[in-house]
Design a protein around this motif. Structure first.
Motif, short mmCIF file in Angstrom:
data_model
loop_
_atom_site.label_atom_id
_atom_site.label_comp_id
_atom_site.label_asym_id
_atom_site.label_seq_id
_atom_site.Cartn_x
_atom_site.Cartn_y
_atom_site.Cartn_z
N VAL A 36 52.53 45.31 52.22
CA VAL A 36 52.30 46.53 51.44
C VAL A 36 52.27 46.23 49.94
O VAL A 36 51.28 46.52 49.26
CB VAL A 36 53.38 47.59 51.76
CG1 VAL A 36 53.19 48.83 50.89
CG2 VAL A 36 53.36 47.96 53.23
N ASP A 37 53.35 45.68 49.43
CA ASP A 37 53.44 45.47 47.99
C ASP A 37 52.37 44.50 47.48
O ASP A 37 51.85 44.69 46.38
CB ASP A 37 54.83 44.96 47.60
CG ASP A 37 55.90 46.03 47.78
OD1 ASP A 37 55.60 47.22 47.63
OD2 ASP A 37 57.05 45.66 48.08
N GLN A 38 52.05 43.47 48.25
CA GLN A 38 51.03 42.51 47.81
C GLN A 38 49.67 43.17 47.68
O GLN A 38 48.93 42.90 46.74
CB GLN A 38 50.97 41.31 48.75
CG GLN A 38 50.00 40.24 48.31
CD GLN A 38 50.28 39.69 46.92
OE1 GLN A 38 51.43 39.56 46.50
NE2 GLN A 38 49.24 39.37 46.19
N ARG A 39 49.34 44.05 48.61
CA ARG A 39 48.05 44.77 48.51
C ARG A 39 48.01 45.61 47.25
O ARG A 39 46.99 45.67 46.56
CB ARG A 39 47.85 45.65 49.74
CG ARG A 39 47.56 44.86 50.97
CD ARG A 39 47.32 45.77 52.15
NE ARG A 39 47.18 44.98 53.36
CZ ARG A 39 47.34 45.45 54.57
NH1 ARG A 39 47.64 46.72 54.75
NH2 ARG A 39 47.19 44.67 55.62
N ASN A 40 49.12 46.28 46.95
CA ASN A 40 49.19 47.08 45.72
C ASN A 40 49.03 46.19 44.49
O ASN A 40 48.33 46.55 43.54
CB ASN A 40 50.50 47.85 45.65
CG ASN A 40 50.55 48.98 46.66
OD1 ASN A 40 49.52 49.50 47.09
ND2 ASN A 40 51.75 49.35 47.06
N GLU A 42 47.43 43.42 44.23
CA GLU A 42 46.03 43.01 44.11
C GLU A 42 45.17 44.12 43.51
O GLU A 42 44.28 43.85 42.69
CB GLU A 42 45.50 42.56 45.47
CG GLU A 42 46.14 41.26 45.94
CD GLU A 42 45.91 40.95 47.41
OE1 GLU A 42 45.17 41.71 48.09
OE2 GLU A 42 46.48 39.95 47.89
N LEU A 43 45.42 45.35 43.92
CA LEU A 43 44.67 46.49 43.35
C LEU A 43 44.96 46.63 41.86
O LEU A 43 44.05 46.82 41.05
CB LEU A 43 45.04 47.78 44.08
CG LEU A 43 44.53 47.94 45.50
CD1 LEU A 43 45.13 49.17 46.15
CD2 LEU A 43 43.01 48.02 45.51
N ILE A 44 46.21 46.53 41.50
CA ILE A 44 46.60 46.66 40.10
C ILE A 44 46.06 45.50 39.28
O ILE A 44 45.58 45.69 38.15
CB ILE A 44 48.13 46.78 39.98
CG1 ILE A 44 48.58 48.11 40.59
CG2 ILE A 44 48.59 46.64 38.53
CD1 ILE A 44 50.06 48.22 40.82
#
Length: 61
Positions: A36-40, A42-44
C-alpha cells in the motif's frame, strides 16, 4: 508546492515502525508498506517535477 525527499530506506523503516506502533505485527507492517504505502510513494514521486521547492530530509543521527 513543496516536495519532501526522503531516502527510501529511511522512509520504509519509519513506515514499518509507525504501523507497528498502531498494533500491526512486524510481518503485517512490512506487507502493508510493500503493498500500500509503496504504491502511494510512487504516485507522489511522480509529482516531484512540479515542485517549487524540494526539501531533502537528512538521516537521523
Amino acid at each position: 508546492m513543496w516536495f519532501l525527499e526522503v531516502r527510501d530506506e529511511l522512509r520504509l523503516q519509519r513506515l514499518v515502525r509507525r504501523h507497528e506502533l498502531f498494533g500491526r505485527t512486524p510481518d503485517e507492517a512490512g506487507r502493508w508498506v510493500e503493498q500500500v504505502d509503496q504504491r502511494n510513494a510512487e504516485l507522489i514521486s511522480a509529482t516531484r517535477r512540479h515542485a517549487d521547492l524540494i526539501i531533502h530530509l537528512l538521516d537521523e543521527p
